[in-house]
Design a protein around this motif. Structure first.
Motif, PDB file in Angstrom:
ATOM      1  N   PRO A 101      -4.631   0.147   4.230  1.00  0.00           N
ATOM      2  CA  PRO A 101      -4.265   1.779   4.646  1.00  0.00           C
ATOM      3  C   PRO A 101      -3.537   1.457   5.723  1.00  0.00           C
ATOM      4  CG  PRO A 101      -6.701   1.216   4.257  1.00  0.00           C
ATOM      5  CD  PRO A 101      -5.900  -0.301   4.142  1.00  0.00           C
ATOM      6  N   LEU A 102      -3.457   0.836   6.808  1.00  0.00           N
ATOM      7  CA  LEU A 102      -2.584   0.844   7.914  1.00  0.00           C
ATOM      8  C   LEU A 102      -1.244   0.491   7.607  1.00  0.00           C
ATOM      9  CD1 LEU A 102      -2.644   1.266  11.166  1.00  0.00           C
ATOM     10  CD2 LEU A 102      -2.532  -1.616  10.988  1.00  0.00           C
ATOM     11  N   THR A 103      -0.982  -0.187   6.573  1.00  0.00           N
ATOM     12  CA  THR A 103       0.490  -0.791   6.238  1.00  0.00           C
ATOM     13  C   THR A 103       1.596   0.308   6.262  1.00  0.00           C
ATOM     14  OG1 THR A 103      -0.197  -2.487   5.247  1.00  0.00           O
ATOM     15  CG2 THR A 103       1.808  -2.318   4.862  1.00  0.00           C
ATOM     16  N   PRO A 104       1.089   1.647   5.517  1.00  0.00           N
ATOM     17  CA  PRO A 104       2.161   2.503   5.357  1.00  0.00           C
ATOM     18  C   PRO A 104       2.341   3.060   6.687  1.00  0.00           C
ATOM     19  CG  PRO A 104       0.153   3.101   4.173  1.00  0.00           C
ATOM     20  CD  PRO A 104       0.193   1.604   4.643  1.00  0.00           C
ATOM     21  N   LEU A 105       1.363   3.163   7.796  1.00  0.00           N
ATOM     22  CA  LEU A 105       1.791   3.782   9.124  1.00  0.00           C
ATOM     23  C   LEU A 105       2.638   2.933   9.587  1.00  0.00           C
ATOM     24  CD1 LEU A 105       1.049   6.116  10.958  1.00  0.00           C
ATOM     25  CD2 LEU A 105      -0.786   4.565  12.015  1.00  0.00           C
ATOM     26  N   LEU A 106       2.363   1.552   9.549  1.00  0.00           N
ATOM     27  CA  LEU A 106       3.278   0.711  10.108  1.00  0.00           C
ATOM     28  C   LEU A 106       4.768   0.789   9.748  1.00  0.00           C
ATOM     29  CD1 LEU A 106       0.941  -2.545  10.320  1.00  0.00           C
ATOM     30  CD2 LEU A 106       1.166  -0.922  12.051  1.00  0.00           C
ATOM     31  N   THR A 107       4.905   1.092   8.513  1.00  0.00           N
ATOM     32  CA  THR A 107       6.434   1.519   8.111  1.00  0.00           C
ATOM     33  C   THR A 107       7.017   2.572   8.959  1.00  0.00           C
ATOM     34  OG1 THR A 107       6.060   3.072   6.318  1.00  0.00           O
ATOM     35  CG2 THR A 107       5.760   0.836   5.774  1.00  0.00           C
ATOM     36  N   GLN A 108       6.157   3.291   9.564  1.00  0.00           N
ATOM     37  CA  GLN A 108       6.598   4.663  10.355  1.00  0.00           C
ATOM     38  C   GLN A 108       6.708   4.460  11.791  1.00  0.00           C
ATOM     39  OE1 GLN A 108       7.875   7.108   8.187  1.00  0.00           O
ATOM     40  NE2 GLN A 108       7.127   5.495   7.165  1.00  0.00           N
ATOM     41  N   ALA A 109       6.473   3.249  12.297  1.00  0.00           N
ATOM     42  CA  ALA A 109       6.414   2.916  13.945  1.00  0.00           C
ATOM     43  C   ALA A 109       7.690   2.191  13.912  1.00  0.00           C
ATOM     44  CB  ALA A 109       5.325   1.907  13.959  1.00  0.00           C
ATOM     45  N   ASN A 110       8.283   2.261  15.347  1.00  0.00           N
ATOM     46  CA  ASN A 110       9.337   1.886  15.726  1.00  0.00           C
ATOM     47  C   ASN A 110       9.155   0.178  15.943  1.00  0.00           C
ATOM     48  OD1 ASN A 110      11.392   3.910  16.278  1.00  0.00           O
ATOM     49  ND2 ASN A 110       9.485   4.397  17.630  1.00  0.00           N
TER      50      ASN A 110
ATOM     51  N   ILE B  13       6.502  -6.010   8.795  1.00  0.00           N
ATOM     52  CA  ILE B  13       7.006  -4.830   8.537  1.00  0.00           C
ATOM     53  C   ILE B  13       8.126  -4.274   9.505  1.00  0.00           C
ATOM     54  CG2 ILE B  13       5.997  -2.367   8.057  1.00  0.00           C
ATOM     55  CD1 ILE B  13       3.561  -4.664   7.980  1.00  0.00           C
ATOM     56  N   LYS B  14       9.209  -3.788   8.865  1.00  0.00           N
ATOM     57  CA  LYS B  14      10.293  -3.095  10.004  1.00  0.00           C
ATOM     58  C   LYS B  14      10.378  -1.651   9.780  1.00  0.00           C
ATOM     59  CE  LYS B  14      12.836  -7.429  10.352  1.00  0.00           C
ATOM     60  NZ  LYS B  14      12.933  -8.186   9.442  1.00  0.00           N
ATOM     61  N   GLY B  15      10.218  -0.979  10.757  1.00  0.00           N
ATOM     62  CA  GLY B  15      10.255   0.362  10.908  1.00  0.00           C
ATOM     63  C   GLY B  15      11.043   1.105  11.996  1.00  0.00           C
ATOM     64  N   PRO B  16      11.354   2.310  11.955  1.00  0.00           N
ATOM     65  CA  PRO B  16      10.921   3.177  11.182  1.00  0.00           C
ATOM     66  C   PRO B  16      11.745   3.310   9.947  1.00  0.00           C
ATOM     67  CG  PRO B  16      11.866   4.619  12.673  1.00  0.00           C
ATOM     68  CD  PRO B  16      11.782   3.099  12.968  1.00  0.00           C
ATOM     69  N   THR B  17      10.773   3.358   8.454  1.00  0.00           N
ATOM     70  CA  THR B  17      11.568   3.500   7.439  1.00  0.00           C
ATOM     71  C   THR B  17      10.930   4.839   6.593  1.00  0.00           C
ATOM     72  OG1 THR B  17      11.333   1.206   7.063  1.00  0.00           O
ATOM     73  CG2 THR B  17      12.238   2.345   5.249  1.00  0.00           C
ATOM     74  N   LYS B  18      12.177   5.627   5.859  1.00  0.00           N
ATOM     75  CA  LYS B  18      11.874   6.580   5.318  1.00  0.00           C
ATOM     76  C   LYS B  18      11.186   6.383   3.700  1.00  0.00           C
ATOM     77  CE  LYS B  18      13.751  11.000   3.915  1.00  0.00           C
ATOM     78  NZ  LYS B  18      12.610  11.836   4.035  1.00  0.00           N
ATOM     79  N   LEU B  19       9.944   6.690   3.407  1.00  0.00           N
ATOM     80  CA  LEU B  19       9.612   6.240   2.242  1.00  0.00           C
ATOM     81  C   LEU B  19       9.749   7.487   1.027  1.00  0.00           C
ATOM     82  CD1 LEU B  19       6.057   5.270   3.221  1.00  0.00           C
ATOM     83  CD2 LEU B  19       8.165   3.832   2.906  1.00  0.00           C
ATOM     84  N   PHE B  20      10.171   7.121  -0.179  1.00  0.00           N
ATOM     85  CA  PHE B  20      10.398   7.843  -1.216  1.00  0.00           C
ATOM     86  C   PHE B  20       9.177   7.786  -2.336  1.00  0.00           C
ATOM     87  CE2 PHE B  20      14.192   6.929   1.035  1.00  0.00           C
ATOM     88  CZ  PHE B  20      14.938   8.321   1.090  1.00  0.00           C
ATOM     89  N   GLY B  21       8.838   8.783  -3.031  1.00  0.00           N
ATOM     90  CA  GLY B  21       7.768   9.013  -4.044  1.00  0.00           C
ATOM     91  C   GLY B  21       8.293   8.129  -5.179  1.00  0.00           C
ATOM     92  N   ASP B  22       7.519   7.416  -5.862  1.00  0.00           N
ATOM     93  CA  ASP B  22       7.783   6.512  -7.027  1.00  0.00           C
ATOM     94  C   ASP B  22       6.597   6.377  -7.690  1.00  0.00           C
ATOM     95  OD1 ASP B  22       9.092   4.738  -8.597  1.00  0.00           O
ATOM     96  OD2 ASP B  22      10.288   3.897  -7.048  1.00  0.00           O
ATOM     97  N   ILE B  23       6.842   5.620  -8.976  1.00  0.00           N
ATOM     98  CA  ILE B  23       5.587   5.415  -9.830  1.00  0.00           C
ATOM     99  C   ILE B  23       4.908   3.837  -9.296  1.00  0.00           C
ATOM    100  CG2 ILE B  23       4.738   4.933 -12.233  1.00  0.00           C
ATOM    101  CD1 ILE B  23       7.065   6.776 -13.179  1.00  0.00           C
ATOM    102  N   VAL B  24       3.734   4.119  -8.887  1.00  0.00           N
ATOM    103  CA  VAL B  24       3.168   2.881  -8.297  1.00  0.00           C
ATOM    104  C   VAL B  24       1.734   2.535  -8.998  1.00  0.00           C
ATOM    105  CG1 VAL B  24       4.359   2.872  -6.290  1.00  0.00           C
ATOM    106  CG2 VAL B  24       2.265   4.273  -6.318  1.00  0.00           C
ATOM    107  N   THR B  25       1.273   1.326  -8.555  1.00  0.00           N
ATOM    108  CA  THR B  25      -0.057   1.081  -9.225  1.00  0.00           C
ATOM    109  C   THR B  25      -1.213   0.880  -8.101  1.00  0.00           C
ATOM    110  OG1 THR B  25       0.988   0.106 -11.173  1.00  0.00           O
ATOM    111  CG2 THR B  25      -1.178  -0.615 -10.718  1.00  0.00           C
ATOM    112  N   ALA B  26      -2.307   1.275  -8.142  1.00  0.00           N
ATOM    113  CA  ALA B  26      -3.492   0.831  -7.366  1.00  0.00           C
ATOM    114  C   ALA B  26      -4.075  -0.484  -7.832  1.00  0.00           C
ATOM    115  CB  ALA B  26      -4.402   1.827  -7.245  1.00  0.00           C
ATOM    116  N   THR B  27      -3.725  -1.451  -7.497  1.00  0.00           N
ATOM    117  CA  THR B  27      -4.010  -2.751  -7.949  1.00  0.00           C
ATOM    118  C   THR B  27      -5.495  -3.148  -7.334  1.00  0.00           C
ATOM    119  OG1 THR B  27      -3.109  -4.154  -6.193  1.00  0.00           O
ATOM    120  CG2 THR B  27      -1.575  -3.763  -7.990  1.00  0.00           C
ATOM    121  N   ASP B  28      -6.093  -2.509  -6.634  1.00  0.00           N
ATOM    122  CA  ASP B  28      -7.390  -2.736  -6.002  1.00  0.00           C
ATOM    123  C   ASP B  28      -7.697  -1.500  -5.096  1.00  0.00           C
ATOM    124  OD1 ASP B  28      -6.924  -3.417  -2.898  1.00  0.00           O
ATOM    125  OD2 ASP B  28      -5.568  -4.666  -4.084  1.00  0.00           O
ATOM    126  N   LEU B  29      -8.919  -1.327  -4.634  1.00  0.00           N
ATOM    127  CA  LEU B  29      -9.431  -0.180  -3.944  1.00  0.00           C
ATOM    128  C   LEU B  29      -8.650   0.256  -2.625  1.00  0.00           C
ATOM    129  CD1 LEU B  29     -11.515   1.951  -3.472  1.00  0.00           C
ATOM    130  CD2 LEU B  29     -13.101   0.141  -2.585  1.00  0.00           C
TER     131      LEU B  29
END
Ligand code: EPU
Length: 420
Positions: free
Chosen positions: A311-320, A356-372
Motif C-alpha cells: 500500500p505504501l508504494t503508490p504514495l512513494l510515487t508521489q514523493a520527491n 521508486i522515483k517520484g513524483p510521477t503522475k499516475l494514469f488509470g489503466d486496467i490492472v490486476t489485484a494479484t494478492d490482497l
C-alpha cells in the motif's frame, strides 16, 4: 462472470473512517475457538471479509455451530464437534486454514487436511509449524497434497524457531495448550495478533505467558471452555487508510486504532513530511503536502510490516526523489509494482528491492489485484490517478478488507463495481 472495481481518480477524500477488527487475529481466533471442550466462544469485532466465511464453512464441516449474531459478532459453539479430514475447497481458499492443524492436533491429537492456500507471495513453507508439532511428539505424514498429523500424546518441549514466524508461533501455541507439562517457544514472533490469540486462549482457561515477547511459555491445561472476546483493531487496514489519506485526502480521521501498533509506519510517514495528529485511538491525516522519498526495509514486528509496503508504494510515487523498498520477509512480494508500472509509476525492480522515483503522475489503466495487499495498493493508486482505474481479481481484496469500497464512498471516493 467476475466483478471488477472501478475508481475515478482525483477526488479529494474527507471525513472519518472506522477500522474493523484485525483480519490476521480473526483468522487465528476462529480456529482457536474449537479448543473449547465446552462452548460457546463469543467473538466481537469480527470483520466482514470472505476469509471469515471460508473459516466458518470449515467449522461447520466439523459440526461446530456458528451463529452470526450481528454484523461483527459471532458465536462459535464446538460442544457437538467431531474431528474429520478437512479436504474441501475452503481449505485452499486461504492460508490461515493452517491454524486448524494446531487447533485440531491440540484438541484431538490428530488432524488430516489439505495443503492450505492463500496469497502467492513467493514460497511460503510451513516447515517450522510442522517441526514444532513434531517436537511436541506428533508424527507428520504428507501424501498427495494432504497432511496427516497425529500423536498418542503431546508432551511439552522447548522449541526454537529458526525464523520468528507468526503462523508457526500461533500454531504451536494452539497445539500445546493441552500438551503435558511446559512448552517454551523461543524466538517467537511478537506481532500484536499473537497477543490477541494468547489473550483469548487464556480467557478460555489456557496458561500462556510471554505473548508479545520472543519467549512464550505454555503450561498444559486440563480443559478449556467458552469465553467472550473482542478482537483488536486491524493495524494493516488502519495503515492502509492512513497511507491512502496521505495520498488522497484533504483531512481524514482514522478511528478505532492502536497507534503503538503502527509506530514504524507513522514514523516513516512523518519522515516523508505527512501532516498528522496522533491521539490515543485515532489519527488525523491532512493530505496535499509536499512529500520526500524514504527508504523502507520490511522486518518482523515491531519493524516495518511487509503487509504495508505494497500500500505504501503508490504514495512513494508521489514523493520527491528516490525511495527504496527492501523486502526481507517475502522477497518476491513486488507484483503490485508491475501493475503500478502500467499506471506510469517509475519503479525499478531488482532482487528483493524496488526503487521508486517520484513524483510521477499516475494514469488509470486496467490492472490486476494479484494478492490482497497488491489490491489495496492499486486502490490507492486509482484514487490518485488521472482517469478511471479498473481492478480485476477483486476477490483478493474481499478476502481481507471489510467493505473497502463502502468505506471509501463514505469518504467521497468515486468507486463502483461492475461485472466484467
Ligand atoms: N517461514 C518459513 N517457514 C515456516 C513459516 C514461515 O520459512 O514454517 C518464513 C516465511 O516464508 C516468511 C517468514 O518466515 O519468509 C515469515 O512468515 P510468517 O510465518 O510470519 O508469515 P505467515 O504467518 O504465513 C502472516 C500473515 C501475513 C503476513 C506475515 C508476515 C496471517 C494469516 N498472515 O503470515 O499476512 O504478511 O505473517 O507478517 O496472519 C496479509 O495479511 O496480507 C498477509 C499475507
Amino acid at each position: 462472470m467476475a466483478e471488477v472495481i472501478k475508481i475515478e481518480g482525483g477526488h479529494k477524500l474527507n471525513g472519518k473512517v472506522r477500522i474493523s477488527g484485525s483480519k490476521n487475529a480473526t483468522v487465528a481466533l476462529i480456529p482457536a475457538a474449537i479448543l473449547a471442550a465446552r462452548g460457546p466462544v463469543t467473538i466481537i469485532g469480527v470483520p466482514n471479509i470472505s476469509d471469515v466465511a471460508s473459516l466458518s464453512d470449515l467449522l461447520r464441516e466439523l459440526n461446530v455451530t456458528v451463529i452470526q449474531k450481528s454484523q461483527d459478532h459471532i458465536v462459535i459453539d464446538p460442544t457437538e464437534m467431531y474431528n474429520k479430514p478437512l479436504e474441501t475447497q475452503a481449505v485452499t481458499k486461504l492460508r490461515a486454514s493452517y491454524y486448524f492443524m494446531g487447533a485440531l492436533l491440540g484438541r484431538y491429537k490428530e488432524v488430516k487436511m489439505k495443503m492450505p492456500g492463500g496469497c502467492y507471495l513467493g514460497p511460503r513453507p510451513i516447515d517450522l509449524h510442522l517441526k514444532g508439532f513434531e517436537a511436541l511428539g506428533a508424527t507428520v505424514e504428507y501424501t498427495q497434497g494432504s497432511y496427516h498429523i497425529f500423536a498418542d500424546e503431546l508432551v511439552g518441549a522447548k522449541i526454537f524457531l529458526d525464523i520468528s514466524s507468526v503462523g508457526a508461533t500461533i500454531n504451536i501455541m494452539m497445539a500445546a495448550v493441552y500438551a503435558k507439562g511446559r512448552t517454551t517457544i523461543e524466538n517467537a514472533a511478537k506481532e500484536p495478533e499473537i497477543i490477541d490469540v494468547a489473550t483469548m486462549l487464556n480467557k478460555m482457561g489456557a496458561h500462556i505467558r510471554g505473548a508479545g515477547t520472543n519467549v512464550i511459555t505454555i503450561d498444559g491445561a486440563d480443559e478449556l471452555s467458552g469465553c467472550f472476546h473482542e478482537i483488536i483493531p486491524d493495524r494493516i487496514e488502519a495503515g492502509t487508510f492512513i497511507i491512502l489519506a496521505a495520498a488522497a485526502a484533504e483531512e481524514m480521521v482514522i478511528e478505532n486504532i492502536i497507534p503503538q501498533h503502527l509506530e514504524a509506519l507513522l514514523s516513516k510517514l512523518q519522515e516523508m513530511g505527512v501532516d498528522m495528529d496522533i491521539e490515543v485511538d485515532k489519527v488525523t491525516i491532512r493530505g496535499g503536502k509536499e512529500l520526500m522519498g524514504v527508504d523502507i526495509k520490511t522486518l518482523p514486528y515491531p519493524g516495518f510490516a511487509t503487509d504495508l509496503q505494497q500500500p505504501l508504494t503508490p504514495l512513494l510515487t508521489q514523493a520527491n526523489g528516490e525511495s527504496t523498498v527492501k523486502e526481507t520477509i517475502y522477497t518476491e512480494r513486488f507484483k503490485h509494482c508491475v501493475e503500478l508500472q502500467r499506471m506510469s509509476a517509475n519503479i525499478d525492480l531488482s532482487t528483493a528491492k524496488a526503487t521508486i522515483k517520484g513524483p510521477t503522475k499516475l494514469f488509470g489503466d486496467i490492472v490486476t489485484a494479484t494478492d490482497l495487499r497488491c489490491g489495496a495498493s492499486l486502490v490507492i493508486a486509482g484514487l490518485i490517478a488521472e482517469g478511471v482505474t479498473e481492478i480485476h481479481e477483486v476477490y483478493h481484496i474481499d478476502r481481507g478488507y471489510d467493505d473497502l469500497d463502502g468505506k471509501l464512498k463514505g469518504l467521497g471516493a468515486v468507486i463502483w463495481r461492475e461485472v466484467a
